[in-house]
Design a protein around this motif. Structure first.
Motif, PDB file in Angstrom:
ATOM      1  N   LYS A 105       0.853  -1.191   0.000  1.00 57.44           N
ATOM      2  CA  LYS A 105       0.000   0.000   0.000  1.00 57.44           C
ATOM      3  C   LYS A 105       0.886   1.238   0.000  1.00 57.44           C
ATOM      4  O   LYS A 105       1.837   1.337   0.770  1.00 57.44           O
ATOM      5  CB  LYS A 105      -0.906  -0.008   1.228  1.00 57.44           C
ATOM      6  N   GLY A 124      -7.341   7.899   6.463  1.00 59.31           N
ATOM      7  CA  GLY A 124      -6.284   6.902   6.632  1.00 59.31           C
ATOM      8  C   GLY A 124      -6.754   5.499   6.278  1.00 59.31           C
ATOM      9  O   GLY A 124      -6.062   4.509   6.509  1.00 59.31           O
ATOM     10  N   LYS A 165      -0.679   8.777  13.116  1.00 57.43           N
ATOM     11  CA  LYS A 165      -1.258   8.630  11.772  1.00 57.43           C
ATOM     12  C   LYS A 165      -0.644   7.480  10.977  1.00 57.43           C
ATOM     13  O   LYS A 165      -1.219   7.040   9.981  1.00 57.43           O
ATOM     14  CB  LYS A 165      -1.010   9.914  10.970  1.00 57.43           C
ATOM     15  N   ASP A 200      -5.130   2.076   4.473  1.00 65.15           N
ATOM     16  CA  ASP A 200      -4.431   1.026   5.236  1.00 65.15           C
ATOM     17  C   ASP A 200      -5.380  -0.156   5.448  1.00 65.15           C
ATOM     18  O   ASP A 200      -4.976  -1.322   5.335  1.00 65.15           O
ATOM     19  CB  ASP A 200      -4.005   1.544   6.624  1.00 65.15           C
TER      20      ASP A 200
HETATM   21 MG    MG Z   1      -2.170   7.163   6.157  1.00 66.91          MG
END
Ligand code: MG
Ligand code: ADP
Ligand code: ASP
Length: 407
Positions: A12, A156, A214, A159
């Motif tokens: 990723k 986020g 983060k 992920d």
């Molecule tokens: Mg991120």
């Protein structure tokens, strides 16, 4: 376990890794290197640079409170841009690739717009692409709900897409590639001497992520724990060995602080006077109905005349905060205060409050610097303090010095 004939790697790449065309091409070369080692590669990609923030800003320029469905349709575009460009780059470099939206990848979610949970992955098309020798590029951060609407997975959330895909494809290895060499003892943008952590247990990483680190998304870590998948958090361009997050327990570390984390983007909510319990449950029902994720709800038990409460509203995935604030203020006039200038700093480590030493030291460190603590929360893995947002950076540095500085 994948057989030798079918060794899948999921990688990723975050927004900073694909921020411009040159970086996208460098990412393409990194993917090719992996493929040339004999792996089938499925790639999850984030939106370029600050695209998601820009799309959000655009929506807010048009309306005060964007409609949840339309906002998800808009935000999902960011990842669709990067997936196509990356696929084009790979094709031109002689490595056939094909891009897929979250929906095309079979990422099925619940119906909660802006913060959807993945409930199933049906990766048929990705498998077919890999079987045909293609590199599969998947748009992160998005899925399709059981009602066939486009959803996004919370900030986020690419992920989480990567972890879910790795689980569904029975991948041999999962790399989350970013602009840092893994998980550090604090955000290196604020604490210069933050140190890389080699290994972290799922629970420790999940607490760090929930408290604001983060570098990995908390839902992604929770998914990985459930699926039994190790996450390798590595630097895209920087080399280094990164951090492995997995089933690592080490009794010798119990009670030690492993990281210091902060969260800027919150509102601290407190009752000004005591509430009867039925009003508190009605307020919580309202928040649930609006799909508002609140945390650290604290009730001060009073006999006879009601209860005090405090809680924290994380703003990251709450795109209609003003509406929520105004509605609660209307229902309970002058009875609730919304502290909009506060943040949290958290110390993380298993067994952190096995005795009172860490808590006392944290309170003394901040007190000696004249930083007022408005609230404290503890758990087996965490000590969190609510302080003024203006003091967050200083508090982070002081606590890192007190608990984690080497030498
Ligand atoms: Mg991120
Ligand atoms: P990506 O776009 O690759 O997903 P993110 O911005 O989501 O990257 O996460 C990486 C950032 O997380 C780093 O640039 C760093 O500033 C921040 N960060 C916060 N806390 C930590 C920590 N404890 N260790 C490493 N990075 C951290
Ligand atoms: N682009 C999304 C965000 O900025 C998802 C991600 O980067 O993982 O939050």
């Amino acid at each position: 376990m994948s057989s030798d004939a079918y060794r899948v790697v999921v990688q990723k790449y975050g927004g900073s890794s694909v921020a411009d065309p040159e970086k996208l091409k460098a990412v393409a070369r990194r993917i090719i290197e992996t493929k040339e080692k004999g792996y089938r590669v499925a790639v999850v990609v984030s939106a370029m640079g600050d695209t998601t923030n820009r799309l959000l800003g655009l929506a807010k320029e048009v309306v005060k409170t964007p409609t949840a469905r339309e906002l998800d349709m808009l935000l999902s575009v960011g990842e669709r841009i990067s997936m196509t460009l990356l696929s084009m780059a790979l094709n031109e470099m002689g490595h056939p690739a094909k891009s897929f939206t979250g929906s095309q990848s079979g990422i099925i979610t619940d119906t909660t717009h802006s913060n959807a949970r993945i409930i199933e992955v049906r990766p048929q098309r990705i498998r077919e692409a890999l079987d045909a020798g293609l590199i599969a590029i998947v748009a992160g951060f998005q899925g399709v709900s059981l009602e066939r609407e486009v959803t996004t997975l919370g900030r986020g959330g690419s992920d989480t897409s990567a972890v879910a895909l790795a689980a569904a494809l029975d991948a041999e290895f999962l790399e989350i590639c970013s602009d840092v060499d893994g998980v550090l003892s604090a955000d290196p943008r604020i604490v210069d001497d933050a140190e890389k952590i080699e290994q972290l247990a799922y629970e420790e990483m999940q607490e760090m992520a929930e408290a604001g680190a983060k570098v990995l998304n908390s839902a992604a870590v929770a998914y990985a724990k459930k699926a039994g998948i190790a996450i390798h958090s590595v630097s895209t361009f920087g080399g280094g060995t990164g951090t492995a997050v997995g089933d690592f327990t080490d009794d010798s570390r119990t009670g030690l602080v492993r990281g210091v984390v902060y969260e800027r983007d919150i509102v601290f909510v407190a009752s000004k006077e005591r509430f009867p319990m039925d009003e508190i449950t009605a307020a919580l029902d309202y928040l649930d109905g609006e799909h508002v994720a609140y945390k650290q709800f604290d009730l001060g038990i009073q006999t006879g005349d009601g209860y005090d409460f405090t809680f924290i509203l994380p703003l990251e995935n709450l795109h209609g905060y003003e509406k929520i604030r105004d509605e609660l203020s209307r229902r309970y006039p002058d009875k609730i205060t919304f502290f909009e200038g506060r943040g949290t700093v958290s110390l993380i480590g298993e067994g952190i409050i096995n005795d009172g030493a860490n808590l006392k030291r944290a309170v003394k460190t901040l007190g000696d610097a004249g930083i007022d603590i408005h609230d404290i929360h503890t758990s087996r893995f965490r000590i969190s303090v609510v302080i003024e947002r203006d003091h967050l950076n200083e508090a982070l540095g002081l606590l890192h010095d007190a608990f984690l500085a080497q030498g």
